[in-house]
Design a protein around this motif. Structure first.
Motif, PDB file in Angstrom:
ATOM      1  N   UNK A 128       0.827  -1.210   0.000  1.00 35.95           N
ATOM      2  CA  UNK A 128       0.000   0.000   0.000  1.00 35.95           C
ATOM      3  C   UNK A 128       0.859   1.258   0.000  1.00 35.95           C
ATOM      4  N   UNK A 129       2.049   1.194   0.603  1.00 32.64           N
ATOM      5  CA  UNK A 129       2.964   2.336   0.579  1.00 32.64           C
ATOM      6  C   UNK A 129       3.668   2.474  -0.764  1.00 32.64           C
ATOM      7  N   UNK A 130       4.025   1.363  -1.384  1.00 32.03           N
ATOM      8  CA  UNK A 130       4.755   1.425  -2.652  1.00 32.03           C
ATOM      9  C   UNK A 130       3.863   1.839  -3.818  1.00 32.03           C
ATOM     10  N   UNK A 371      24.678  -1.638  -6.081  1.00 28.23           N
ATOM     11  CA  UNK A 371      24.142  -1.664  -4.714  1.00 28.23           C
ATOM     12  C   UNK A 371      22.750  -1.043  -4.659  1.00 28.23           C
ATOM     13  N   UNK A 372      21.759  -1.861  -4.337  1.00 30.28           N
ATOM     14  CA  UNK A 372      20.409  -1.348  -4.112  1.00 30.28           C
ATOM     15  C   UNK A 372      20.285  -0.905  -2.651  1.00 30.28           C
ATOM     16  N   UNK A 373      19.667   0.243  -2.384  1.00 33.79           N
ATOM     17  CA  UNK A 373      19.498   0.704  -1.000  1.00 33.79           C
ATOM     18  C   UNK A 373      18.257   0.063  -0.376  1.00 33.79           C
ATOM     19  N   UNK A 374      18.444  -0.796   0.616  1.00 31.24           N
ATOM     20  CA  UNK A 374      17.359  -1.588   1.180  1.00 31.24           C
ATOM     21  C   UNK A 374      17.088  -1.206   2.633  1.00 31.24           C
ATOM     22  N   UNK A 375      16.052  -0.401   2.900  1.00 33.71           N
ATOM     23  CA  UNK A 375      15.653  -0.169   4.291  1.00 33.71           C
ATOM     24  C   UNK A 375      15.048  -1.442   4.880  1.00 33.71           C
ATOM     25  N   UNK A 376      15.082  -1.562   6.182  1.00 33.02           N
ATOM     26  CA  UNK A 376      14.612  -2.789   6.809  1.00 33.02           C
ATOM     27  C   UNK A 376      13.119  -3.021   6.602  1.00 33.02           C
ATOM     28  N   UNK A 377      12.349  -1.948   6.297  1.00 32.56           N
ATOM     29  CA  UNK A 377      10.913  -2.134   6.076  1.00 32.56           C
ATOM     30  C   UNK A 377      10.515  -2.055   4.605  1.00 32.56           C
ATOM     31  N   UNK A 378      11.497  -1.990   3.694  1.00 30.59           N
ATOM     32  CA  UNK A 378      11.263  -2.022   2.241  1.00 30.59           C
ATOM     33  C   UNK A 378      10.489  -0.816   1.720  1.00 30.59           C
ATOM     34  N   UNK A 379      10.406   0.259   2.481  1.00 29.91           N
ATOM     35  CA  UNK A 379       9.690   1.462   2.067  1.00 29.91           C
ATOM     36  C   UNK A 379      10.691   2.614   1.980  1.00 29.91           C
ATOM     37  N   UNK A 423      -0.777  12.740  -2.055  1.00 28.55           N
ATOM     38  CA  UNK A 423      -0.778  11.457  -1.360  1.00 28.55           C
ATOM     39  C   UNK A 423      -0.314  11.670   0.076  1.00 28.55           C
ATOM     40  N   UNK A 424      -0.676  10.747   0.930  1.00 28.68           N
ATOM     41  CA  UNK A 424      -0.243  10.797   2.332  1.00 28.68           C
ATOM     42  C   UNK A 424       1.210  10.342   2.411  1.00 28.68           C
ATOM     43  N   UNK A 425       2.082  11.221   2.894  1.00 28.87           N
ATOM     44  CA  UNK A 425       3.506  10.909   2.943  1.00 28.87           C
ATOM     45  C   UNK A 425       3.940  10.262   4.255  1.00 28.87           C
ATOM     46  N   UNK A 426       2.992  10.008   5.157  1.00 32.26           N
ATOM     47  CA  UNK A 426       3.356   9.443   6.460  1.00 32.26           C
ATOM     48  C   UNK A 426       4.114   8.119   6.356  1.00 32.26           C
ATOM     49  N   UNK A 427       3.753   7.198   5.437  1.00 32.45           N
ATOM     50  CA  UNK A 427       4.494   5.934   5.392  1.00 32.45           C
ATOM     51  C   UNK A 427       5.962   6.085   5.049  1.00 32.45           C
ATOM     52  N   UNK A 428       6.354   7.197   4.404  1.00 31.92           N
ATOM     53  CA  UNK A 428       7.724   7.391   3.934  1.00 31.92           C
ATOM     54  C   UNK A 428       8.539   8.295   4.861  1.00 31.92           C
ATOM     55  N   UNK A 429       7.931   8.760   5.942  1.00 31.98           N
ATOM     56  CA  UNK A 429       8.560   9.763   6.788  1.00 31.98           C
ATOM     57  C   UNK A 429       9.890   9.274   7.350  1.00 31.98           C
TER      58      UNK A 429
END
Length: 434
Positions: A128-130, A371-379, A423-429
């Motif tokens: 839903x975030x992506x 190198x792909x930048x991978x956050x632990x939550x994939x967002x 869009x709601x930017x909260x998931x990417x904060x």
């Protein structure tokens, strides 16, 4: 899926509604697709920009990606069952997951956090975030590249997922249910119908899903360079240098230090991919970010070209037709930023393409690792730094940096211009990791 805008109308609307009456000088750290997209949208909003990159525009992951505008790639790697399957994948020479075991102690804290997201609820939340970032990627790239030489590399296309048979497709039902929930529709081809659509692939692939309204970039590196050239022709300054630090006064960024010089600016945007982690820390943002090392093989002057980019589902790799070559991509390796490329991922890609297109021949082979930048939550992180004014972050796109770069750049330009994104930017904060 929402309607697609005509690219030229999209630019006119942006200029009319969002152009800043208070132009700023914004320094952008990182000149891959996210950074260059941010630069162009900032210019269209009336700002001046400086692009600073350690290797120059389009030389990193933006060069070596799979080249697919994969709007439907909203399902994360961390689906239910990953924890059970991962050990077997690591010990199989035919699975696209690799680990440099000496790196495991450093990887472990990130890996623990990453695996906590391998649940059905988390997979749906991440999707839903992506979706707002990548779900209309073709239209986003058309709007970005309209009026630039980069548009010549943008090719609307289908995106095909190939399976051994219908039962193999059914085993992926969870991911496809997520895509359907977000409005994606597809056609199904089986046996003779699949051969009629594209006869290039082996008969071992007996079932296919075709997603329309996707796209591909015929030369990703050249595409980003042409976008950067467009920005430069419109006044952007481009510096090839490592950024070492930021100049912060009274809680606000007023410059950055790069290549032994101090560059004054009224704001900074950090879009340096996996190299953003250390710089983000200087802005007070500690990000659980790892390098997911990606590999590609390019087969030059091949004897056959697929009709569309194709994901070979059983092997989890993508075959993308490009200018005079095929690009094969899709490996995941954890091993940090400093270790040299491994041989096994290249060998696996070669075995996979020989199985997928047995009669294929070509004149030359080129190898790449990045190198792909991978956050632990994939967002991805998209938004202002929470502790320092005048700083914004735009990185961490995992597998979908090329796909989501234009939308991310536009969102950042809107934020910097004081406009309200739709869009709601909260998931990417960026503050979500505090």
């Amino acid at each position: 899926m929402r309607g697609r805008l005509d690219p030229k109308e999209s630019i006119r609307r942006y200029s009319r509604m969002e152009k800043s009456s208070n132009g700023k000088l914004i320094a952008i750290v990182g000149a891959g697709i996210v950074g260059v997209s941010t630069a162009i949208w900032l210019q269209r909003a009336g700002h001046d920009v400086i692009l600073v990159d350690r290797a120059g525009p389009g030389e990193g992951t933006s060069y070596g990606n799979g080249g697919v505008l994969a709007s439907a790639a909203i399902v994360p790697v961390t689906v239910p069952g990953l924890l059970r399957k991962a050990p077997g994948m690591l010990f199989s020479r035919d699975q696209p997951l690799f680990l440099k075991w000496s790196y495991l102690p450093r990887l472990a804290p990130w890996l623990r956090r990453y695996l906590t997201h391998a649940t059905a609820d988390e997979a749906r939340r991440i999707a839903a975030a992506l979706h707002p970032i990548i779900g209309d990627s073709l239209a986003d790239h058309q709007a970005l590249s309209a009026g630039t030489r980069a548009a010549r590399w943008l090719v609307p296309s289908d995106y095909v997922f190939l399976y051994r048979d219908r039962a193999a497709f059914a085993a992926d039902a969870f991911g496809w249910s997520i895509r359907r929930d977000h409005g994606f529709e597809w056609d199904e081809f089986e046996d003779d119908a699949l051969r009629a659509y594209d006869p290039v692939f082996s008969a071992e692939n007996g079932f296919a899903i075709r997603l329309k309204n996707h796209g591909r970039i015929a030369d990703p590196g050249r595409y980003v360079k042409d976008l950067a050239d467009h920005a430069q022709m419109n006044g952007a300054r481009i510096f090839k240098a490592n950024v070492d630090d930021f100049v912060i006064a009274d809680g606000r960024v007023i410059g950055l230090r790069a290549g032994g010089e101090t560059i004054a600016c009224s704001g900074v945007v950090l879009t340096a991919g996996v190299w953003s982690k250390a710089l983000a820390a200087k802005l007070g943002v500690e990000v659980p970010l790892e390098s997911e090392r990606g590999y590609h093989l390019e087969l030059w002057e091949p004897s056959a070209m697929p009709r569309s980019p194709a994901m070979i589902a059983a092997a989890k790799f993508v075959v993308t037709p490009m200018e005079n070559r095929l690009r094969l991509a899709g490996i995941v390796e954890f091993g940090g930023l400093d270790a040299p490329p491994s041989r096994a991922p290249f060998d696996l890609l070669m075995r996979n393409i020989r199985a997928a297109i047995p009669d294929l021949t070509w004149k030359d082979t080129k190898e790449w690792m990045g190198h792909r930048p991978a956050p632990s939550d994939s967002i991805p992180l998209i938004g202002p730094a929470p502790k320092v004014a005048g700083a914004w972050l735009g990185f961490g796109h995992h597998h979908v940096g090329l796909t989501g770069g234009p939308k991310t750049g536009r969102l950042l330009a809107q934020l910097i211009s004081g406009a309200r994104p739709n869009i709601d930017l909260a998931p990417y904060a960026p503050a979500r990791f505090d």
